[in-house]
Structures are given as C-alpha cells and as structure tokens.
Design a protein around this motif. Structure first.
Motif, mmCIF file in Angstrom:
data_model
loop_
_atom_site.group_PDB
_atom_site.id
_atom_site.type_symbol
_atom_site.label_atom_id
_atom_site.label_comp_id
_atom_site.label_asym_id
_atom_site.label_seq_id
_atom_site.Cartn_x
_atom_site.Cartn_y
_atom_site.Cartn_z
ATOM 1 N N GLY A 52 0.964 -1.338 0.132
ATOM 2 C CA GLY A 52 0.070 0.055 0.132
ATOM 3 C C GLY A 52 0.838 1.422 -0.006
ATOM 4 N N THR A 53 0.513 2.322 0.839
ATOM 5 C CA THR A 53 1.227 3.384 0.886
ATOM 6 C C THR A 53 1.684 3.813 2.185
ATOM 7 O OG1 THR A 53 -0.432 4.444 -1.046
ATOM 8 C CG2 THR A 53 0.819 5.960 0.519
ATOM 9 N N ALA A 165 -3.829 -13.176 12.810
ATOM 10 C CA ALA A 165 -4.922 -12.196 12.395
ATOM 11 C C ALA A 165 -4.899 -10.814 12.671
ATOM 12 C CB ALA A 165 -6.086 -12.991 13.185
ATOM 13 N N SER A 166 -3.825 -10.448 13.512
ATOM 14 C CA SER A 166 -3.681 -9.050 13.896
ATOM 15 C C SER A 166 -2.650 -8.531 12.922
ATOM 16 C CB SER A 166 -3.054 -8.839 15.206
ATOM 17 O OG SER A 166 -3.719 -9.415 16.389
ATOM 18 N N ARG A 167 -2.128 -9.012 11.806
ATOM 19 C CA ARG A 167 -1.350 -8.433 10.851
ATOM 20 C C ARG A 167 -1.991 -7.150 10.261
ATOM 21 N NH1 ARG A 167 -3.302 -12.843 8.736
ATOM 22 N NH2 ARG A 167 -3.860 -12.880 6.493
ATOM 23 N N PRO A 168 -1.375 -6.043 9.887
ATOM 24 C CA PRO A 168 -1.753 -4.877 9.573
ATOM 25 C C PRO A 168 -2.740 -5.045 8.045
ATOM 26 C CG PRO A 168 0.498 -4.448 10.209
ATOM 27 C CD PRO A 168 0.199 -6.016 10.247
ATOM 28 N N VAL A 169 -1.940 -5.758 7.236
ATOM 29 C CA VAL A 169 -2.818 -6.046 5.955
ATOM 30 C C VAL A 169 -3.098 -7.639 5.793
ATOM 31 C CG1 VAL A 169 -2.525 -5.867 3.438
ATOM 32 C CG2 VAL A 169 -1.309 -4.323 4.813
ATOM 33 N N THR A 170 -4.229 -8.024 6.229
ATOM 34 C CA THR A 170 -4.957 -9.186 6.161
ATOM 35 C C THR A 170 -5.034 -9.789 4.645
ATOM 36 O OG1 THR A 170 -7.183 -8.383 6.104
ATOM 37 C CG2 THR A 170 -5.923 -8.937 8.284
ATOM 38 N N SER A 171 -4.880 -9.084 3.711
ATOM 39 C CA SER A 171 -4.907 -9.693 2.230
ATOM 40 C C SER A 171 -3.723 -10.372 2.023
ATOM 41 C CB SER A 171 -5.438 -8.569 1.306
ATOM 42 O OG SER A 171 -4.466 -7.371 1.363
ATOM 43 N N SER A 172 -2.562 -9.923 2.667
ATOM 44 C CA SER A 172 -1.262 -10.534 2.208
ATOM 45 C C SER A 172 -1.149 -11.607 3.398
ATOM 46 C CB SER A 172 -0.316 -9.448 2.467
ATOM 47 O OG SER A 172 1.138 -10.053 2.272
ATOM 48 N N GLY A 173 -0.458 -12.814 2.938
ATOM 49 C CA GLY A 173 -0.074 -13.858 3.695
ATOM 50 C C GLY A 173 1.291 -13.960 4.330
ATOM 51 N N ALA A 205 6.064 -6.138 3.509
ATOM 52 C CA ALA A 205 5.945 -7.611 3.627
ATOM 53 C C ALA A 205 7.545 -8.100 3.615
ATOM 54 C CB ALA A 205 5.374 -7.993 2.476
ATOM 55 N N LEU A 206 7.738 -9.157 4.182
ATOM 56 C CA LEU A 206 9.051 -9.599 4.471
ATOM 57 C C LEU A 206 9.174 -10.818 3.572
ATOM 58 C CD1 LEU A 206 10.034 -8.842 8.093
ATOM 59 C CD2 LEU A 206 10.671 -7.530 6.137
ATOM 60 N N ARG A 207 10.273 -11.277 2.900
ATOM 61 C CA ARG A 207 10.618 -12.753 2.344
ATOM 62 C C ARG A 207 12.074 -12.819 2.280
ATOM 63 N NH1 ARG A 207 7.055 -9.505 -1.061
ATOM 64 N NH2 ARG A 207 4.678 -10.554 -1.218
ATOM 65 N N GLY A 208 12.257 -14.048 2.052
ATOM 66 C CA GLY A 208 13.632 -14.543 1.796
ATOM 67 C C GLY A 208 13.940 -14.875 0.469
#
Length: 225
Positions: A52-53, A165-173, A205-208
C-alpha cells in the motif's frame, strides 16, 4: 512560507518501516523459519516491500510514498539484521508526493547491527520486534532549489507472522512489519524548515530467497521462539 514547510514532512515517509519506539528485552529465544512454525531455520538475504502507501503527517501537513523496497540479510537467530539497499519513491518510480514532490535517498549504507526479536508475550498482537540500527535518509524537497531534511537513528517496528490475524494487511499472507502513528525525529544537516517530528504509518511484507543468492525473494518467513 507555510506551504514550503508543509512539504518538508514528505521525506519522513522513508522511515515508515523503521520507527515504532525502543524494543523491550525478552527471555525467549528467536528463530527465523522458512514459512511456518515447524519449518527449517532461515538465514540469508531478505527483502521488505511496501504494502500500500506509507503516509506521514504532522501539524505542518502530510505526504506519502507509494513504492519502497529494502534489501539486506539476517541470521536465523534474528541477529545481524543489515540493510544494504533501500529505495523510496512515488507512483511509477518518481518522487514521493505531497504539497510538492520530494526525492528520497538512503545514506550511509549498509545499516548494520539490527535484529528481529521474538515477543513471547505477543504485545499488542505482534509476534516480534524488528529493529533497524544506524539508518539515515535524506529528502530533498523540490522548492527554492531544494530543501534538505535528514532523519536517522535506531528504531523498532512491530513484526507479524503471515498467519497472525492481527497483521496490518490481512489480504497478504506474508510476514509483515507494521508501524501505526510512529514518531520520527529530525537529525542534524536538516533545513530549519523541516519539522522536528512527524507521525508515520505503513506496512512492509518480508520475504527471503528460496535459492540463496538468486535475487528472487519468494521465500515466506516465520518468526518463532
């Protein structure tokens, strides 16, 4: 003059993933894993991508960046979180927007000595804290030949697993780093027109990497004790 001062806060959008206060200490250990609580441990390169922004506000006005990426590395025990590259832009890769445009650049890379710390108490619903150490960014506002604002320091954000379930952007897993109305502070080298503080809200979002060194960040991450 008031309109010029309003534009200066745009530069603090660069700190959206970095600011949420000082992390408390926790007795539990920390393990970064490959996507689930029972998966193998993960260490190596990581990437944070803006969801998002990133918005910034103060008594002087507001501004935003719509694109941002940070790349670095971390140990599987959450230590040695280092940021080697960071970009902050608006739509299409241009300047961040607000009352006027601002060009934001990272300074003094790499930012070394950060960490991820598992929060056994899940304070406020989070799973961990994510601390970026020794960061520094510069924003040049496109007025009067360029107004410079500099921000830096050691700051901490809230970390969430992709199943929380408390993550800020629930549309992202994906695992996420989120800040809500966090305060950032002006550093030396800034114009007197820059605000001394501003409030930041954003989520990354964090990824490796599934394949180490590939530059493709498609590995989900998960933080446990």
């Amino acid at each position: 003059m008031a309109r010029i001062r309003q534009t200066a806060i745009v530069g603090t959008a660069a700190l959206a993933v970095l600011a949420a206060g000082v992390a408390p200490a926790y007795a539990a250990g920390t393990t970064i894993r490959k996507g689930s609580a029972t998966a193998a441990a993960y260490s190596g390169r990581v990437q944070a991508s803006l969801l998002g922004t990133a918005t910034v506000s103060s008594s002087l006005g507001s501004g935003s960046c719509s694109q941002s990426t940070m790349t670095g590395s971390i140990n599987s025990d959450g230590t040695a979180l280092n940021v080697s590259a960071a970009t902050f832009t608006g739509t299409g890769g241009g300047a961040c927007s607000g009352s006027t445009s601002a060009t934001i650049t990272a300074q003094n890379l790499p930012w070394t000595g950060g960490n991820v710390t598992y929060d056994a108490g899940h304070t406020g619903g989070r799973d961990a804290t994510v601390t970026i150490a020794n960061f520094k960014v510069k924003a040049v506002i496109n007025l009067l030949g360029g107004i410079t604002c500099v921000f830096g320091g050691n700051l901490t954000a809230n970390g969430y697993n992709g199943t929380n379930a408390s993550r800020p952007v629930t549309s992202s897993g994906e695992a996420q780093v989120g800040v809500q109305n966090a305060t950032v502070n002006k550093q030396s080298g800034s114009s007197f027109l820059c605000p001394s503080t501003a409030s930041v809200t954003a989520t990354y979002a964090l990824r490796g990497e599934t394949v180490a060194g590939s530059g493709t960040f498609n590995q989900s991450l998960f933080v446990t004790s």
